[in-house]
Design an enzyme around this catalytic site. Sequence first.
Site, PDB file in Angstrom:
ATOM      1  CE1 TYR A  18       8.517   3.067   7.698  1.00 11.87           C
ATOM      2  CE2 TYR A  18      10.057   3.791   9.388  1.00 11.87           C
ATOM      3  CZ  TYR A  18       9.647   3.785   8.063  1.00 11.87           C
ATOM      4  OH  TYR A  18      10.359   4.483   7.107  1.00 11.87           O
ATOM      5  CG  ASP A  65       3.190   4.369  -5.150  1.00 17.07           C
ATOM      6  OD1 ASP A  65       4.276   4.934  -4.922  1.00 17.07           O
ATOM      7  OD2 ASP A  65       2.256   4.337  -4.322  1.00 17.07           O
ATOM      8  CE  LYS A  86      -0.913  -9.476   6.206  1.00 14.35           C
ATOM      9  NZ  LYS A  86      -2.324  -9.461   5.772  1.00 14.35           N
TER      10      LYS A  86
END
Length: 330
Positions: free
Chosen positions: A157, A43, A103
């Site tokens: 998105y 993460d 990205k």
Amino acid sequence: MSVFAPSFQLKRRRILVAGGAGFLGGHLCEKLLGDGHLVTCLDNFQTGRLENIEHLLCNPRFTLIRHDIVNPLPGIGDADQVYNLACAASPPKYQQDPIHTFKTNIFGAIHLLEYAKEQNATILQSSTSEVYGDPKISPQPETYLGNVNTVGPRSCYDEGKRAVETLFYEYRTQHGLNTRIARIFNTYGPRMSPSDGRVVSNFVVQALAGKDVTVYGDGSQTRSFCYISDMIEGLMALMAAPSGQGQPVNLGNPTEFTILELAQTVIAQLNSTSKLKFVALPVDDPMQRKPDISRARDLLEWAPQVALAEGLAETIPYFAAHAAHKLVAE
Ligand code: UDP
């Protein structure tokens, strides 16, 4: 507090969860560890939160690596399964740095697909109901091709996730990779970030504080809300399905509510003094969202079990304990 009952598993697997400190990721890591697996969580903590996983850190079968999957992966050992849940999912969050969002989807997916290819691992992508854009049909089956704006504030998105589905399809076709695509509809539950900006977290935090509940537009737009434990069961069932399952699968609760109904439900359930406040509808905000889950029912024998009122009753105490003082949207 865990929202899961432990389940019995026959084989201990090595599982990589990218985005493992996020809302979905933290619950998934917890459930996988509970089932006896070895879990590595990647993460970058852009929207992931240490508090989602800190209760797992003392487990010897859990490894945490801080890393942004936009960049090539660090050495992470072997894996049998890879879940890609890494991307900010709340519109205000993914719109803060839209190019990074894009990205994350594209480069991140390529890095994880290459890793899964090397490892001969099964890889699952968290796609989204956003691939349907502002749908012209309801409910939305997987065969609906969508109505998405390529040049708007949600495009980074929506189009990022659509392109990732293509990458998964091509890695499967060209390299024979064992891929899974979950189209995830709105999900809620304990450990959502109170400041995420999503509708359930905003409404509950506002109603707890007795502040105005901010309905965007006239509140006639609809969403279908899936409780976190149902979603995690669905993701794991898709990962465990026979290897032919490369096609996208909708995961979500098909019971649809208007946003106005959600606001009224939250206020009533909390017995709150909050009033409704109508504010401008964000650009490209979809007017309806309702999954057709026939494919998930047939392939996975999966269907959500937790109704909205019941899920809210589990979620409200979390926000009461963690967020009553942090008001999100004035
Ligand atoms: N929404 C709202 N008030 C809020 C936050 C969101 O009325 O404080 C609306 C938003 O415009 C959308 C719906 O609730 O129509 C769901 O928004 P969310 O950001 O949770 O999810 P998504 O739009 O990605 O489905």
